[in-house]
Write a protein that holds these residues in place. Structure first.
Motif, mmCIF file in Angstrom:
data_model
loop_
_atom_site.group_PDB
_atom_site.id
_atom_site.type_symbol
_atom_site.label_atom_id
_atom_site.label_comp_id
_atom_site.label_asym_id
_atom_site.label_seq_id
_atom_site.Cartn_x
_atom_site.Cartn_y
_atom_site.Cartn_z
ATOM 1 N N PRO A 26 48.631 6.246 -2.827
ATOM 2 C CA PRO A 26 49.538 5.598 -2.309
ATOM 3 C C PRO A 26 49.390 4.139 -2.362
ATOM 4 O O PRO A 26 48.232 3.641 -2.785
ATOM 5 C CB PRO A 26 49.687 6.055 -0.881
ATOM 6 C CG PRO A 26 48.164 6.504 -0.703
ATOM 7 C CD PRO A 26 47.958 7.158 -1.961
ATOM 8 N N LEU A 61 48.465 1.925 -0.090
ATOM 9 C CA LEU A 61 47.426 1.162 0.483
ATOM 10 C C LEU A 61 46.079 1.617 -0.283
ATOM 11 O O LEU A 61 45.112 0.694 -0.385
ATOM 12 C CB LEU A 61 47.475 1.820 1.828
ATOM 13 C CG LEU A 61 46.292 1.384 2.806
ATOM 14 C CD1 LEU A 61 46.855 1.266 4.346
ATOM 15 C CD2 LEU A 61 44.989 2.577 2.801
ATOM 16 N N ALA A 62 45.975 2.788 -0.765
ATOM 17 C CA ALA A 62 44.576 3.139 -1.465
ATOM 18 C C ALA A 62 44.666 2.488 -2.839
ATOM 19 O O ALA A 62 43.376 1.873 -3.056
ATOM 20 C CB ALA A 62 44.634 4.655 -1.793
ATOM 21 N N ARG A 63 45.623 1.999 -3.344
ATOM 22 C CA ARG A 63 45.393 1.254 -4.584
ATOM 23 C C ARG A 63 44.966 -0.205 -4.344
ATOM 24 O O ARG A 63 44.151 -0.733 -4.917
ATOM 25 C CB ARG A 63 46.640 1.316 -5.502
ATOM 26 C CG ARG A 63 47.163 2.645 -5.978
ATOM 27 C CD ARG A 63 47.956 2.421 -6.954
ATOM 28 N NE ARG A 63 49.431 2.162 -6.740
ATOM 29 C CZ ARG A 63 50.348 2.721 -6.434
ATOM 30 N NH1 ARG A 63 50.392 3.827 -6.301
ATOM 31 N NH2 ARG A 63 51.528 1.900 -5.839
ATOM 32 N N ASP A 64 45.626 -0.647 -3.109
ATOM 33 C CA ASP A 64 45.354 -2.137 -2.663
ATOM 34 C C ASP A 64 43.723 -2.152 -2.365
ATOM 35 O O ASP A 64 43.102 -3.166 -2.716
ATOM 36 C CB ASP A 64 46.046 -2.307 -1.811
ATOM 37 C CG ASP A 64 45.817 -3.614 -0.992
ATOM 38 O OD1 ASP A 64 46.115 -4.786 -1.671
ATOM 39 O OD2 ASP A 64 45.466 -3.694 0.021
ATOM 40 N N GLY A 108 47.059 5.648 3.865
ATOM 41 C CA GLY A 108 48.173 5.121 3.182
ATOM 42 C C GLY A 108 49.558 5.717 3.724
ATOM 43 O O GLY A 108 50.549 5.109 3.552
ATOM 44 N N TYR A 109 49.364 6.949 4.373
ATOM 45 C CA TYR A 109 50.937 7.231 4.894
ATOM 46 C C TYR A 109 51.255 6.478 6.072
ATOM 47 O O TYR A 109 52.470 6.662 6.758
ATOM 48 C CB TYR A 109 50.732 8.860 5.460
ATOM 49 C CG TYR A 109 50.453 9.794 4.237
ATOM 50 C CD1 TYR A 109 50.678 9.470 2.911
ATOM 51 C CD2 TYR A 109 49.525 10.860 4.207
ATOM 52 C CE1 TYR A 109 50.601 10.276 1.860
ATOM 53 C CE2 TYR A 109 49.371 11.694 3.368
ATOM 54 C CZ TYR A 109 49.816 11.662 1.959
ATOM 55 O OH TYR A 109 49.590 12.539 1.049
ATOM 56 N N VAL A 163 51.333 0.112 4.469
ATOM 57 C CA VAL A 163 51.210 -0.387 3.013
ATOM 58 C C VAL A 163 49.904 -1.096 2.862
ATOM 59 O O VAL A 163 49.348 -0.953 1.869
ATOM 60 C CB VAL A 163 52.357 -1.437 2.831
ATOM 61 C CG1 VAL A 163 52.339 -1.771 1.395
ATOM 62 C CG2 VAL A 163 53.553 -0.717 2.942
ATOM 63 N N THR A 164 49.346 -1.760 4.082
ATOM 64 C CA THR A 164 48.080 -2.508 3.917
ATOM 65 C C THR A 164 47.009 -2.094 4.925
ATOM 66 O O THR A 164 47.362 -1.317 5.977
ATOM 67 C CB THR A 164 48.332 -3.908 3.941
ATOM 68 O OG1 THR A 164 48.951 -4.424 5.104
ATOM 69 C CG2 THR A 164 49.077 -4.346 2.754
#
Length: 948
Positions: free
Chosen positions: A502, A504-507, A589-590, A593-594
């Motif tokens: 998701p 958030l995790a990529r961020d 992340g669910y 977004v951050t």
């Protein structure tokens, strides 16, 4: 409802079973109905216009049959028994390393009991499963449509009983070893959904099969009597056997159970979705394939089949719950634990799958770009490799009557197992040798023979290894059975790729790139942050502190450095295990977004939730200052804390409220020109609130002395600030006047409060304590009074000298039957309720008592009196030194004498010093001189405070 019997190719088998029932049961009644019903179910399932493919979850035989079926007759539409709302997520499987689990997650519920939150549904996917082969074929073959037809995740919980408890999951299997226990928790509290739950629903039947099959658990029975015979069976035989087993388990399940109703509703749901899709697309049923569990393939519901005249099932609409979808890492042990399988069974199935693929020569399907792909696997394009499948004939009769296919002992394979398990055991601390390898080899063959097997299975080998190597105790961290699981395939752990994570995790991974670590690894990695030399790492530090607050313990762990109010370390050291806790990061992340958004939502939830208290709101305020530095959010949460404090009717949290508000006030006073409005409101509201509740708290039995002490601490320590903000001290005086406690600790607290307000002088307080010690009836209760004085140090820290004096007097005068039982209680009370008070007492005792052992013999307590016996004053004693001091400075002495109305002249004493009447008083009362001498030698004394 049972459909009419079809006249198919199973007439001979039906007659044989009827005759057998009559012979064994002395009449063709119940047993005959069951046996012939099994054949009817097989005939009905195979006679359906829509081809039904029965499967068992994580079964190599099912996966191999699926690959053969797809290559022999490629379908254009595949209907798959899987939650229909999982469809958009399946394409992300190509970015993962199997095993992984498709997940639906909901934290904010609408239409479900609040006690169920959060809701989570997962469906594990392994390579050795028929569903994965069907998914890979459909997604990689142009023109093929994959349709998920099972109930949605929302309906999973809609059909659960509303008893305010989350729906129960499948029974978990006990895992052995620390590693297995850790990986078994990868799915968390999610409800598992599996394709092809093929296990007897009748406990007596399962026990009967295990007993006569000479196996220990169901996974071993299935592997020995179903998996191995069906691996090499043709497609028609596979289908008929699987439907027969599903029909057997279905007919022998307990009638009227709640799960039986749910299973039938699922079958009605799936057939309804299939009919709706065919009607909407106009697809030809001959080009379609329906993949479902063998248990559902033998369904007898009214909606079964495309030609059923029964109307479609009435599907209720979904609730307004917002479901989030994604992939989480899974493992073999997690699948075993969630679905009640034996430890190591999924790993053994994976090993059997690789062996069967190599032996059969078929090429399994794999998603393009799949991580961990092997060289033999290639993307399937639906090219037929054989002639189309012909109409099914009776294969059951021959399969059931034929003896097992000869499968001789593979000595090379068994020998390699034995050598490897001994090597692995020696690495883990076992005293294994070549003799043990030989013993394991022979014992495996012996166990297989005792269990009527032509060759040892992995389960036989594991039992033999435990018998021959483990002996009596387990010296290492892993036991031998766990070592066998590692040897035979290991607990393979999946991983979700970066592109499938998701946002958030990529961020998070992107923002932590300056650390220079590969955070997708499952190992624990050490990160060193020099914030002074590399200021650009401050952003990583802030993110790590937020993740520490949000993720479970162990994901990010600070080794060096702290981040508290008003303090920031210049160097930090962290242990990072984000790859090992990937599921928790994905589920985070669910929620947003951050990380900052999720943290703000959780802080608001903590302050505005139904269980919120003033303490939780103050904790949220502190976290908002430390982690987010958002004045707007701090003011919002602080205002909420004021509202919660004003609405509380108990004082159970008073100690924590006092501790947190003191820390927040100190922070704002040091960093801002003036206090925020919410801090001022909290102080004034708390002052009035605790003054109102104080009389009740003093007499309430359920309110502890620590809570009352914290209330007084709030009132006294913040009194000056409260009065400057408009509060009236008469509120506190009136509250104390209305307080009439009966419990000795609270009485002592009230005395201390009166002393702080100047209503009870220290001399009178000391007199009351001496009166307690001199009263035999009150003597047993004196330790309780002393405990109250200890808690009084919170609101009245100036009583520390008096508490030391009273405690020393108690140790000296209390009888042993009273003192000895009280001492352990005093220690535990100070450790549990007053750890911040102990240093205060220790410092005061250090000032009062002598510092050396030699001085202890001549030490006189400053609070003890002496007998009025006259004695010559000697200059080498402290009293003599005081006398000389007074003689050198006569003016103060004369002034004191004149003030007291004493007249006299200075005289010369026996040692040559001059004196007066005041000097004579010193001679008559040398104890006073001793006290003054002690005062002159010490920087601070209880006497000095009393004089103040």
């Amino acid at each position: 409802m049972t459909a009419p019997t079809r006249v198919g190719g199973f007439g001979a088998l039906r007659e044989q079973l009827t005759d057998a029932a009559a012979a064994f049961a002395d009449g063709p009644d119940a047993l005959a109905d069951i046996l012939t019903g099994l054949v009817d179910d097989v005939d009905r399932a195979l006679g359906e216009r829509l081809e039904i493919f029965p499967v068992c979850h994580h079964s190599p035989a099912s996966a191999l049959a699926m690959v053969r079926r797809l290559r022999q007759k490629p379908p254009r539409v595949i209907y798959l028994e899987l939650c229909e709302d999982f469809q958009p997520v399946l394409a992300e499987l190509r970015n993962c390393r199997l095993p992984v689990a498709v997940q639906a997650f909901a934290s904010e519920l609408d239409g479900f009991p609040a006690a169920w939150a959060p809701l989570s549904v997962i469906a594990p996917v392994t390579e050795a499963s028929a569903e994965y082969q069907a998914i890979a074929y459909a997604l990689e073959t142009p023109g093929v449509e994959l349709v998920l037809v099972d109930r949605s995740t929302d309906h999973v919980f809609q059909w659960s009983p509303r008893d305010e408890t989350p729906p129960p999951d499948e029974p978990a299997n006990e895992q052995t070893g620390e590693d297995a226990g850790e990986q078994a928790a990868l799915h968390g509290d999610a409800v598992g959904v599996e394709i092809g739950d093929l296990r007897p629903r009748f406990a007596e039947l399962e026990a009967h099969l295990l007993h006569h099959g000479k196996v220990r658990h169901w996974s071993e029975w299935w592997d020995s009597y179903v998996e191995r015979p069906l691996v090499s069976a043709d497609y028609d035989t596979y289908r008929q056997v699987m439907v027969l087993i599903g029909s057997l388990f279905r007919r022998l399940r307990p009638p009227g159970s709640e799960r039986a109703d749910t299973d039938e509703d699922r079958e009605r749901y799936m057939w309804t979705r299939i009919r709706q899709h065919l009607a909407a697309t106009g697809a030809d049923p001959a080009d379609c394939l329906y993949v479902c569990g063998a248990f559902h393939a033998a369904s007898r519901v009214e909606q079964f089949g495309l030609d059923s005249p029964t109307p479609d099932f009435d599907i209720t609409p979904r609730t307004a719950t917002n479901w989030q979808y994604g992939l989480i890492p899974s493992s073999h042990s997690a699948i075993e634990a969630q679905f009640g399988l034996a430890a190591g069974s999924v790993s053994i199935a994976a090993a059997n799958w690789n062996k069967a693929v190599s032996a059969s020569g078929v090429t399994p399907y794999r998603l393009g770009g799949q991580r961990g792909a092997t060289s033999r696997s290639r993307r399937g394009r639906g090219t037929p490799e054989a002639a189309p499948v012909e109409a099914a004939t009776d294969r059951l009769s021959g399969f059931l009557a034929a003896p097992p296919a000869p499968d001789g002992l593979d000595e090379a394979e068994l020998r390699s197992w034995c050598v490897d398990i001994v090597r692995l055991a020696r690495r883990n601390g076992y005293l294994a040798s070549t003799a043990d390898a030989i013993a394991v080899f022979e014992t495996s063959i012996l166990l297989a023979g005792l269990r009527n097997r032509a060759r040892p299975t992995p389960y036989d080998f594991a039992d033999a290894a435990v018998t021959c190597i483990e002996k009596d105790v387990v010296p290492g961290r892993r036991d031998v059975r766990r070592l066998c699981e590692i040897l035979l395939g290991g607990d393979r752990i999946g991983q979700v790729g970066y592109d499938a994570l998701p946002p958030l995790a990529r961020d998070v991974l992107h923002r932590l790139q300056p650390l220079g670590l590969d955070l997708e690894k499952r190992t624990v990695q050490r990160a060193l942050l020099d914030l002074h030399g590399s200021p650009e790492l401050a952003g990583c530090s802030d993110l790590l502190w937020m993740l520490r607050h949000l993720l479970p313990p162990g994901a990010v762990r600070p080794i060096m450095g702290e981040h508290r109010l008003g303090h920031r370390s210049i160097q930090e050291s962290w242990d990072l295990a984000l790859g090992r806790h990937q599921r928790a990061l994905i589920e985070l992340g669910y929620e947003g977004v951050t990380v900052e958004q999720v943290l703000e939502q959780r802080l608001r939830r903590a302050a505005h939730g139904p269980e919120a208290t003033a303490v939780s709101a103050l904790a949220a305020v502190e976290d908002a200052i430390r982690l987010l530095n958002s004045p707007r959010l701090v003011d919002e949460l602080g205002t909420r804390a004021v509202e919660l404090l004003a609405g509380e009717r108990t004082v159970d949290d008073a100690p924590e409220v006092l501790r947190r508000i003191r820390r927040l006030l100190a922070h704002h006073q040091a960093t801002a020109p003036r206090l925020p409005a919410w801090c001022e409101a909290f102080v004034t509201t708390g002052y009035a609130h605790y003054c109102t509740l104080l009389p009740t708290a003093f007499v309430a039995e359920e309110t502890g002395v620590r809570q009352v002490g914290a209330m007084l601490g709030f009132l006294f320590s913040l009194e000056s600030l409260a009065l400057s903000l408009g509060c009236d001290r008469s509120q506190l005086e009136l509250a104390l006047a209305q307080s009439h406690p009966q419990a000795p600790p609270k009485v002592a607290l009230l005395w201390a409060a009166h002393h702080q307000l100047g209503m009870l002088p220290l001399a009178e307080l000391r007199a009351r304590c001496l009166e307690l010690l001199s009263n035999p009836l009150l003597l047993p209760a004196f330790p309780q009074y002393l405990s109250g004085f200890v808690h009084a140090l919170e609101p009245v820290p100036g009583l520390a000298p008096f508490v030391v004096e009273t405690m020393s007097t108690a140790f000296a005068r209390l009888p042993d039957p009273v003192l000895l039982p009280w001492l352990p209680n005093l220690v535990t009370t100070l450790r549990e309720h007053g750890p911040e008070l102990v240093p205060l007492l220790v410092r005061e005792a250090g000032r009062t008592f002598p510092g050396t052992l030699s001085a202890l013999d001549s030490w006189v307590p400053p609070w003890s009196g002496t007998t009025p016996t006259a004695a010559p004053v000697r200059s080498d004693r402290p009293a003599g030194q005081v006398h000389l001091l007074l003689a050198d400075h006569r003016e103060p002495v004369d002034a004191v004498a004149a003030l007291l109305g004493v007249e006299g002249d200075w005289q010369r004493s026996g040692d040559g010093a001059t004196g007066s009447t005041a000097a004579a008083l010193v001679q008559v009362h040398p104890g006073t001189a001793e006290a003054i001498a002690a005062l002159l030698r010490l920087p601070r004394s209880p006497v000095r405070q009393e004089v103040r």
